[in-house]
Design a protein around this motif. Sequence first.
Motif, short mmCIF file in Angstrom:
data_model
loop_
_atom_site.label_atom_id
_atom_site.label_comp_id
_atom_site.label_asym_id
_atom_site.label_seq_id
_atom_site.Cartn_x
_atom_site.Cartn_y
_atom_site.Cartn_z
N THR A 1 1.28 -1.09 0.17
CA THR A 1 -0.32 0.06 0.17
C THR A 1 0.85 1.23 0.38
OG1 THR A 1 -2.02 -1.01 1.28
CG2 THR A 1 -1.64 1.55 0.69
N PHE A 2 1.11 2.33 -1.48
CA PHE A 2 1.73 3.50 -1.25
C PHE A 2 0.62 4.17 -0.85
CE2 PHE A 2 4.08 -0.22 -3.87
CZ PHE A 2 4.80 0.39 -3.67
N VAL A 3 1.04 5.64 0.08
CA VAL A 3 0.61 6.68 -0.17
C VAL A 3 1.27 7.45 -0.39
CG1 VAL A 3 -0.38 8.21 1.60
CG2 VAL A 3 -1.06 6.38 1.81
N ILE A 4 0.91 8.51 -1.26
CA ILE A 4 2.33 9.15 -2.00
C ILE A 4 1.67 10.45 -1.72
CG2 ILE A 4 3.41 9.69 -3.89
CD1 ILE A 4 2.38 7.64 -4.85
N VAL A 5 2.64 11.70 -1.52
CA VAL A 5 2.33 13.09 -0.63
C VAL A 5 2.99 13.66 -1.85
CG1 VAL A 5 2.31 14.79 1.09
CG2 VAL A 5 2.38 12.32 1.23
N HIS A 6 2.25 14.65 -2.84
CA HIS A 6 2.79 15.38 -3.33
C HIS A 6 3.62 16.27 -3.24
CE1 HIS A 6 -0.36 18.66 -2.71
NE2 HIS A 6 -0.69 17.71 -2.60
N GLY A 7 4.05 17.35 -4.06
CA GLY A 7 4.74 18.42 -3.44
C GLY A 7 4.11 19.92 -3.85
N ALA A 8 5.06 21.22 -3.20
CA ALA A 8 4.22 22.65 -3.22
C ALA A 8 3.18 23.15 -5.18
CB ALA A 8 5.51 22.97 -3.47
N TRP A 9 2.33 23.85 -5.16
CA TRP A 9 1.45 24.06 -5.76
C TRP A 9 0.70 22.63 -6.98
CZ3 TRP A 9 7.13 26.16 -4.84
CH2 TRP A 9 6.88 27.08 -4.75
N GLY A 10 1.18 21.63 -6.09
CA GLY A 10 0.90 20.60 -7.10
C GLY A 10 -0.47 20.60 -6.41
N GLY A 11 -0.63 19.51 -6.54
CA GLY A 11 -2.12 18.28 -6.16
C GLY A 11 -1.70 17.02 -6.33
N GLY A 12 -2.91 15.91 -5.40
CA GLY A 12 -2.91 15.19 -6.27
C GLY A 12 -2.61 14.39 -7.51
N TRP A 13 -3.33 15.05 -8.31
CA TRP A 13 -3.13 14.50 -9.75
C TRP A 13 -1.71 14.17 -10.49
CZ3 TRP A 13 -0.30 18.37 -12.55
CH2 TRP A 13 -0.47 18.83 -11.23
N GLU A 14 -0.94 15.23 -9.75
CA GLU A 14 0.55 14.91 -10.64
C GLU A 14 0.60 13.80 -9.98
OE1 GLU A 14 3.34 18.20 -9.10
OE2 GLU A 14 2.44 17.83 -7.14
N LEU B 1 0.93 22.84 -16.24
CA LEU B 1 1.17 24.50 -15.57
C LEU B 1 -0.21 24.73 -15.61
CD1 LEU B 1 2.38 27.00 -15.44
CD2 LEU B 1 2.26 27.99 -17.31
N ASP B 2 -1.58 24.76 -15.92
CA ASP B 2 -3.09 24.71 -15.87
C ASP B 2 -3.42 24.16 -14.84
OD1 ASP B 2 -2.92 26.58 -18.29
OD2 ASP B 2 -3.68 24.66 -19.13
N ARG B 3 -2.65 23.63 -13.80
CA ARG B 3 -3.16 22.61 -12.50
C ARG B 3 -2.98 23.79 -11.60
NH1 ARG B 3 -4.16 16.41 -13.49
NH2 ARG B 3 -2.99 16.67 -15.17
N VAL B 4 -1.28 24.28 -11.58
CA VAL B 4 -0.49 24.64 -10.28
C VAL B 4 -1.34 26.00 -10.22
CG1 VAL B 4 1.66 26.17 -10.14
CG2 VAL B 4 1.65 24.06 -11.91
N ARG B 5 -1.54 25.58 -8.77
CA ARG B 5 -2.26 26.46 -8.28
C ARG B 5 -1.35 26.96 -6.46
NH1 ARG B 5 -4.93 25.67 -11.22
NH2 ARG B 5 -6.91 25.53 -11.15
N ALA B 6 -1.85 28.41 -6.25
CA ALA B 6 -0.60 29.02 -4.96
C ALA B 6 -0.63 28.12 -3.62
CB ALA B 6 -1.63 29.93 -4.72
N HIS B 7 0.39 27.91 -3.06
CA HIS B 7 0.74 26.97 -2.27
C HIS B 7 0.30 28.42 -0.73
CE1 HIS B 7 2.67 23.72 -0.14
NE2 HIS B 7 3.29 24.57 0.16
#
Length: 247
Positions: free
Chosen positions: A3-16, A162-168
């Motif tokens: 079971t993997f749980v992956i935590v995304h980076g800044a400005w991103g989201g789980g979609w990455e 880029l379209d899915r990047v949001r302010a952090h």
Amino acid sequence: MTTFVIVHGAWGGGWEWSPVADILRGHGHRAFTPTLTAMGERAHLSRGEAVGLGTHVDDIVAVLEFESLRDVVLCGASYGGLPATGAADRAADRVRLLMYIDGLVPVPGRPAIDQFPAWFAGLVRDGIAAHGSAWRVPMPAGFFDALIPPGSVPEVVRQDYLDRVRAHPAASFTEPIRPTGALESVPKAFIRCTAGEQAAQLGGDPVAASAARAREAGWTYREIGVGHDPQVFDAEGIARLMIELAN
């Protein structure tokens, strides 16, 4: 099955990390890619509120608890290394392995901002002073081109990203983490992304010190010859490496 749980980076989201999660599932594993509060599809939440690192730790602990997950390989990519560390400390009995994917390893008692180049630290502090602790940091000019340079992937892929990047949320960069000590019992691994020239372009590499600490501590250590965002450049390759380390 892992079971993997992956935590995304800044400005991103789980979609990455959805493409990597799909590959992991195709190999018979379970994969979760939660999105942190105020980011990605959750960017509309907590407007006008300071969203700190503690909230992001809560996000990941909640996934572990409400999904009844145990024996987890908890992966923190880039900024995601910080909340993943906090979650592993809070829920050490649920985590089999804490894996950093070119991730930031927090220094106890110190905020993440201390690991970034001085110009970025100044930008965040000045923004909070001007706008308050609820301010969210737009991705600075040049960041995206440095991380995913033009021509490195098809332009349609690059633009979609880029379209899915949001302010952090700025407060998450300034709130320190204070582990309880439970984290010491959790095995750790580090995957270092070795390609790209983003360090020169951005005035420093925040991950370099974390990678050095991982090696000095004797953690399992691997390298992959892609840029800082392996999920963009080689989803198959990073998935294979994650499976290898999990086993």
